[in-house]
Design an enzyme around this catalytic site. Structure first.
Site, PDB file in Angstrom:
ATOM      1  N   HIS A 131     -27.934  -4.458  10.322  1.00 40.95           N
ATOM      2  CA  HIS A 131     -27.635  -3.223   9.602  1.00 40.95           C
ATOM      3  C   HIS A 131     -27.909  -3.498   8.116  1.00 40.95           C
ATOM      4  CE1 HIS A 131     -24.947  -0.178   7.765  1.00 40.95           C
ATOM      5  NE2 HIS A 131     -25.027   0.470   8.909  1.00 40.95           N
ATOM      6  N   ASP A 207     -21.075 -10.431  11.643  1.00 39.90           N
ATOM      7  CA  ASP A 207     -20.800  -9.019  11.395  1.00 39.90           C
ATOM      8  C   ASP A 207     -20.285  -8.429  12.711  1.00 39.90           C
ATOM      9  OD1 ASP A 207     -20.934  -6.278  11.286  1.00 39.90           O
ATOM     10  OD2 ASP A 207     -22.932  -6.177  10.406  1.00 39.90           O
ATOM     11  N   GLN A 210     -19.756  -3.833  15.290  1.00 39.05           N
ATOM     12  CA  GLN A 210     -20.003  -3.188  16.585  1.00 39.05           C
ATOM     13  C   GLN A 210     -19.452  -3.974  17.769  1.00 39.05           C
ATOM     14  OE1 GLN A 210     -21.029  -0.179  16.828  1.00 39.05           O
ATOM     15  NE2 GLN A 210     -21.966   0.196  14.839  1.00 39.05           N
ATOM     16  N   LYS A 233     -14.272   1.886  13.397  1.00 39.59           N
ATOM     17  CA  LYS A 233     -15.087   1.727  14.601  1.00 39.59           C
ATOM     18  C   LYS A 233     -14.244   1.212  15.774  1.00 39.59           C
ATOM     19  CE  LYS A 233     -19.344   0.809  12.034  1.00 39.59           C
ATOM     20  NZ  LYS A 233     -20.079   2.088  11.994  1.00 39.59           N
ATOM     21  N   CYS A 373     -29.683   2.863   9.625  1.00 43.31           N
ATOM     22  CA  CYS A 373     -29.485   1.817   8.606  1.00 43.31           C
ATOM     23  C   CYS A 373     -30.012   0.481   9.099  1.00 43.31           C
ATOM     24  CB  CYS A 373     -28.018   1.685   8.191  1.00 43.31           C
ATOM     25  SG  CYS A 373     -27.329   3.202   7.553  1.00 43.31           S
TER      26      CYS A 373
HETATM   27  N1  7TS Z   1     -22.658  -3.654  10.399  1.00 42.68           N
HETATM   28  C1  7TS Z   1     -23.006  -3.013  11.529  1.00 42.68           C
HETATM   29  C2  7TS Z   1     -23.578  -3.790  12.678  1.00 42.68           C
HETATM   30  C3  7TS Z   1     -22.811  -1.634  11.613  1.00 42.68           C
HETATM   31  O1  7TS Z   1     -23.157  -1.002  12.745  1.00 42.68           O
HETATM   32  C4  7TS Z   1     -22.262  -0.930  10.519  1.00 42.68           C
HETATM   33  C5  7TS Z   1     -22.097   0.563  10.532  1.00 42.68           C
HETATM   34  C6  7TS Z   1     -21.900  -1.654   9.384  1.00 42.68           C
HETATM   35  C7  7TS Z   1     -22.113  -3.013   9.361  1.00 42.68           C
HETATM   36  C8  7TS Z   1     -21.267  -1.001   8.202  1.00 42.68           C
HETATM   37  O2  7TS Z   1     -19.976  -0.595   8.512  1.00 42.68           O
HETATM   38  P1  7TS Z   1     -19.113   0.273   7.475  1.00 42.68           P
HETATM   39  O3  7TS Z   1     -17.878   0.596   8.230  1.00 42.68           O
HETATM   40  O4  7TS Z   1     -18.869  -0.591   6.290  1.00 42.68           O
HETATM   41  O5  7TS Z   1     -19.938   1.473   7.149  1.00 42.68           O
HETATM   42  N2  7TS Z   1     -22.921   1.227  11.438  1.00 42.68           N
HETATM   43  C9  7TS Z   1     -23.118   2.548  11.543  1.00 42.68           C
HETATM   44  C10 7TS Z   1     -23.940   3.098  12.534  1.00 42.68           C
HETATM   45  O6  7TS Z   1     -24.535   2.456  13.362  1.00 42.68           O
HETATM   46  N3  7TS Z   1     -23.933   4.437  12.402  1.00 42.68           N
HETATM   47  O7  7TS Z   1     -23.149   4.760  11.367  1.00 42.68           O
HETATM   48  C11 7TS Z   1     -22.623   3.595  10.827  1.00 42.68           C
END
Ligand code: 7TS
Length: 415
Positions: A131, A207, A210, A233, A373
């Site tokens: 990401h 990370d 997910q 999430k 992303c």
């Molecule tokens: N890393 C991964 C693997 C992610 O899927 C996401 C967000 C992030 C980091 C960032 O997370 P945040 O909570 O700091 O925003 N992924 C997604 C997505 O797949 N669709 O919307 C957000």
């Protein structure tokens, strides 16, 4: 569902679980909502919604400041949430749990504070399935001569593990890798990658954005140095997330942000840092968010992560079996439910990903389309965009059937 009502390894009653999520019974465009955008954010159960409401009604006050009753209660609840997080991922100590806004902030914290120790010629090893939040913070380090390397992705959506041997050098100071791809659903073998990293004298950041909602996490067994994730999430609130790091690693790092709470003593020109974890928590934290996250963890524990994973595998098997019925559909990522979670990126021949998302929306189905992303991964797949249906344990086979019907309509419109 009443908390405590589902013994581990019992068949999960999905309709009972669904009744905990008020939004799942909403209608969208006159149709029952089929919420398949869980990788962007999951929904929240009433238990979490009520915990936040209760905090503001009954306990609201700042933490670690007052000696008054409310402040003490707020501090107690906030620190209890930290302990809950520590237990959930099997950290050795709550001192290893730093509350942040989310995965993005957690990775930025490490790229800044650990990155400060890196020198010209040092390298950071990433992968093509990251990401953007696990790419861009590391790019900031290029200003001081730090180089980035990328492990490749096989055609089946798995990592080219052999690249870890080929690309790791003495200069590689940190490996940073998604535990689960937000596009492909691939579960990466992070234990094995941690072993390779450590053998070569590098640290590893996982990370977990997910993976944390889908699989049970044990940071000690994984032996990662850092593990980052977001509350939203995993059924918790937005604006709260966690950086786990080994205490010995955190001790050697400087704070990320300056301000109150992180200091023991402030002189005019310098300051002394506070103990862990406060050294990394500048300013008033998201207190209600942390408490809400603690309750989301209680909820997941009651259901049991092994039940969640089992339901997820069942949904994966059903989706991979039935989605090809749509015809002219390419589904990306591993074909085996062992190696992935229930996140499906796909393209319909002759229909743009955004058009697919927009037509299924007419049928009440919420999916995401675009680059997710993950532009380097889109380039690797050779597509500008995909549509993505990301499911969670509260989704059903009937919803997959409705989704497939809506995809067939999308095909009809465009062919
Ligand atoms: N890393 C991964 C693997 C992610 O899927 C996401 C967000 C992030 C980091 C960032 O997370 P945040 O909570 O700091 O925003 N992924 C997604 C997505 O797949 N669709 O919307 C957000």
């Amino acid at each position: 569902m009443h908390m405590g009502s589902v013994p581990r390894n019992m068949q999960l009653d999905i309709s009972q679980m669904r009744s905990d999520f008020p939004i799942l019974s909403k209608k969208i465009n006159g149709k029952p909502l089929v919420y398949f955008d869980n990788a962007a954010t999951t929904q929240r159960p009433v238990q979490v919604i009520q915990a936040i409401d209760r905090f503001y009604r009954e306990t609201n006050s700042n933490v670690h400041r007052g000696v008054h009753e409310l402040s003490e209660r707020a501090t107690e609840q906030f620190e209890a949430a930290r302990e809950n997080v520590a237990k959930f991922i099997n950290a050795k100590s709550p001192n290893e749990i730093i509350f942040v806004r989310g995965t993005t902030e957690a990775i930025n914290l490490v790229a800044y504070s650990y990155g400060k120790k890196l020198r010209r010629g040092n390298r950071v090893l990433l992968s093509l399935m990251e990401h953007h939040s696990n790419i861009v913070p590391w790019q900031f380090l290029r200003e001081k001569g730090v180089e980035l390397d990328y492990v490749g992705v096989n055609d089946d959506g798995t990592l080219k593990l052999e690249d870890y041997y080929g690309l790791m050098t003495k200069q590689t100071k940190i490996v940073s890798i998604a535990h689960v791809s937000n596009v492909l659903g691939t579960i990466n073998p992070v234990e094995e990658i941690a072993k390779i990293a450590h053998e070569k004298g590098s640290l590893i950041l996982v990370d977990g954005a997910q993976s944390i909602p889908h699989v049970s996490i044990d940071v000690q067994e994984m032996d990662c140095d850092f593990f980052a994730f977001s509350g939203h999430k995993m059924l918790g609130p937005t604006g709260i997330g966690v950086l786990y790091a080994k205490e010995s690693v955190l001790e050697q790092m400087d704070p990320f942000m300056g301000g109150g709470s992180i200091i023991k003593e402030v002189q005019l020109n310098e300051s002394k840092w506070n103990d862990l974890p406060y050294k990394f928590e500048a300013g008033t934290p998201n207190i209600a968010g942390a408490i809400g996250l603690g309750v989301a963890i209680d909820y997941l524990n009651v259901i049991g992560m092994e039940n969640i994973r089992r339901v997820g595998k069942g949904l994966t098997e059903y989706a991979l079996e039935t989605l090809p019925e749509v015809g002219d559909i390419e589904i990306y990522g591993p074909k085996n439910s062992e190696d992935r979670v229930e996140v499906f990126s796909f393209n319909l021949a002759k229909v743009h990903a955004h058009d697919v998302a927009s037509i299924v929306n007419d049928y009440g189905v919420a999916i995401r389309s675009g680059h997710h992303c993950a532009q380097p991964l889109m380039r690797r797949l050779g597509v500008p965009a995909t549509s993505r249906a990301s499911l969670y344990a509260y989704n059903t086979k009937e919803e997959i059937d409705l989704f497939i019907q809506s995809l067939k309509k999308a095909k009809e419109v465009f062919n």
